[in-house]
Design a protein around this motif. Sequence first.
Motif, PDB file in Angstrom:
ATOM      1  N   UNK A 243      30.237 -55.934-101.487  1.00 34.22           N
ATOM      2  CA  UNK A 243      30.611 -57.328-101.704  1.00 34.22           C
ATOM      3  C   UNK A 243      30.612 -57.626-103.199  1.00 34.22           C
ATOM      4  N   UNK A 244      29.547 -57.240-103.880  1.00 35.55           N
ATOM      5  CA  UNK A 244      29.437 -57.309-105.336  1.00 35.55           C
ATOM      6  C   UNK A 244      28.910 -55.968-105.827  1.00 35.55           C
ATOM      7  N   UNK A 245      29.301 -55.591-107.047  1.00 34.02           N
ATOM      8  CA  UNK A 245      28.800 -54.345-107.605  1.00 34.02           C
ATOM      9  C   UNK A 245      29.125 -54.232-109.082  1.00 34.02           C
ATOM     10  N   UNK A 246      28.617 -53.176-109.698  1.00 32.07           N
ATOM     11  CA  UNK A 246      28.824 -52.956-111.131  1.00 32.07           C
ATOM     12  C   UNK A 246      30.029 -52.062-111.388  1.00 32.07           C
ATOM     13  N   UNK A 247      30.769 -52.396-112.441  1.00 35.16           N
ATOM     14  CA  UNK A 247      31.868 -51.566-112.945  1.00 35.16           C
ATOM     15  C   UNK A 247      31.640 -51.352-114.436  1.00 35.16           C
ATOM     16  N   UNK A 248      32.169 -50.281-114.970  1.00 40.26           N
ATOM     17  CA  UNK A 248      32.045 -50.059-116.408  1.00 40.26           C
ATOM     18  C   UNK A 248      33.147 -50.822-117.134  1.00 40.26           C
ATOM     19  N   UNK A 249      32.906 -51.127-118.391  1.00 45.03           N
ATOM     20  CA  UNK A 249      33.924 -51.806-119.193  1.00 45.03           C
ATOM     21  C   UNK A 249      35.115 -50.888-119.428  1.00 45.03           C
ATOM     22  N   UNK A 250      34.883 -49.572-119.438  1.00 45.48           N
ATOM     23  CA  UNK A 250      35.997 -48.632-119.559  1.00 45.48           C
ATOM     24  C   UNK A 250      36.938 -48.752-118.359  1.00 45.48           C
ATOM     25  N   UNK A 251      36.359 -48.963-117.174  1.00 53.08           N
ATOM     26  CA  UNK A 251      37.191 -49.158-115.982  1.00 53.08           C
ATOM     27  C   UNK A 251      38.000 -50.445-116.084  1.00 53.08           C
ATOM     28  N   UNK A 252      37.375 -51.505-116.587  1.00 51.78           N
ATOM     29  CA  UNK A 252      38.101 -52.764-116.768  1.00 51.78           C
ATOM     30  C   UNK A 252      39.294 -52.543-117.695  1.00 51.78           C
ATOM     31  N   UNK A 253      39.061 -51.832-118.788  1.00 50.20           N
ATOM     32  CA  UNK A 253      40.139 -51.553-119.734  1.00 50.20           C
ATOM     33  C   UNK A 253      41.244 -50.727-119.082  1.00 50.20           C
ATOM     34  N   UNK A 254      40.848 -49.708-118.330  1.00 47.46           N
ATOM     35  CA  UNK A 254      41.839 -48.827-117.689  1.00 47.46           C
ATOM     36  C   UNK A 254      42.675 -49.547-116.642  1.00 47.46           C
ATOM     37  N   UNK A 255      42.098 -50.528-115.969  1.00 48.61           N
ATOM     38  CA  UNK A 255      42.809 -51.182-114.857  1.00 48.61           C
ATOM     39  C   UNK A 255      43.627 -52.385-115.310  1.00 48.61           C
ATOM     40  N   UNK A 256      43.490 -52.773-116.543  1.00 47.89           N
ATOM     41  CA  UNK A 256      44.359 -53.733-117.216  1.00 47.89           C
ATOM     42  C   UNK A 256      44.656 -55.004-116.391  1.00 47.89           C
ATOM     43  N   UNK A 257      43.635 -55.761-116.027  1.00 50.72           N
ATOM     44  CA  UNK A 257      43.884 -56.996-115.261  1.00 50.72           C
ATOM     45  C   UNK A 257      44.683 -58.009-116.063  1.00 50.72           C
ATOM     46  N   UNK A 258      45.549 -58.727-115.366  1.00 52.29           N
ATOM     47  CA  UNK A 258      46.352 -59.775-116.009  1.00 52.29           C
ATOM     48  C   UNK A 258      45.587 -61.095-116.099  1.00 52.29           C
ATOM     49  N   UNK A 259      44.642 -61.300-115.179  1.00 50.96           N
ATOM     50  CA  UNK A 259      43.842 -62.525-115.147  1.00 50.96           C
ATOM     51  C   UNK A 259      42.385 -62.146-114.917  1.00 50.96           C
ATOM     52  N   UNK A 260      41.480 -62.839-115.601  1.00 50.25           N
ATOM     53  CA  UNK A 260      40.050 -62.677-115.338  1.00 50.25           C
ATOM     54  C   UNK A 260      39.553 -63.949-114.670  1.00 50.25           C
ATOM     55  N   UNK A 261      38.965 -63.800-113.474  1.00 45.22           N
ATOM     56  CA  UNK A 261      38.379 -64.928-112.753  1.00 45.22           C
ATOM     57  C   UNK A 261      36.885 -64.948-113.053  1.00 45.22           C
TER      58      UNK A 261
END
Length: 324
Positions: A243-261
């Motif tokens: 339901x909730x969990x941790x991700x690395x900032x490198x993963x955030x960069x790699x997945x290139x989201x268009x919007x941050x909620x």
Amino acid sequence: MFRRRSLLSAAALVPLLAACSAAPEAAAPPAKPAPGFPYTVTNCGVTTTYQAPPRRAVTMNQHVTEVMLALGLEKSLAGTAYLDDAILPAYEKAYDTVPVLAKEYPSKEALLAANPDFVYGGYASAFDAKAGRSRDDLKRSGIATRLNTEYCPSGSTSLDDLYREVRETGRTFGVADRAETWIRGARTTVAATEKRLEGVSPVSVFVYDSGDKTAFTAGGKGIGNELITRAGGRNVFADLDKTFGDATWEQVLDRRPEVIVIYDYGTTTVAQKKKRLLDDPALQDVPAVKNRRFAVLPLSDTVLGVRVPAAVDKLAAQLHPAAR
């Protein structure tokens, strides 16, 4: 002779009177069960049969408190605990009539002091065994329990699970008609949003709940993932089996989201969360950061509760403003 006959008559009456006084009273007819009872329900693997609606319920966590208030059950509440943010304005008056047992979770002693016959938890942490509040512990004290189904060990959570949550709570408290009325209204709200979004292309979304060294985010198992999908988004961490969990900032960069909620709750403000994201040099090439595309939802909008249908519409307006 007259006096003797009177004495004999009186003497003859004594056993008769004694017999009458000894006659057992007719048994009272058994009380009729309340309409819809007994009711048996299995919740997160725990099966409970209710002979009548609970009369002294305690809610722990805001979203289950609001489920009860949406069903008009404030008079069935002996106590409540743990808000994440402001109670919905529509429920403020009713909420103010309910004793608050603790700012967060009450101790076991404080919980038992409220003399509950039912405890409704929103998160698994509500039934913390180390604090003596496990569902088994409470059952041994004669207290029935319910855990919000988002935290049952099952698959991904959907709107159907929300409708089931409201329906089963309504049945448990003998207000099935109110539950069905709420469900019809929720379906109408969701359908209207869906119609407005016809033809839009989903935008990629990263949820920032909290975190510094890692990003605490919404995974694919909770209702937050479905909320994003229904609002015309695609959760970039839908593959996170939580339901909730941790991700690395490198993963955030790699997945290139268009919007941050951004989930809004607690002592860290939305402005502080935005600043943390905008000031991080490692995130400067993330499209959402580069274009400063942020959406905001209160945390209570994003868990399995009565806010979800309206929250879908609220998020859709932020992801696809032109579709309004």
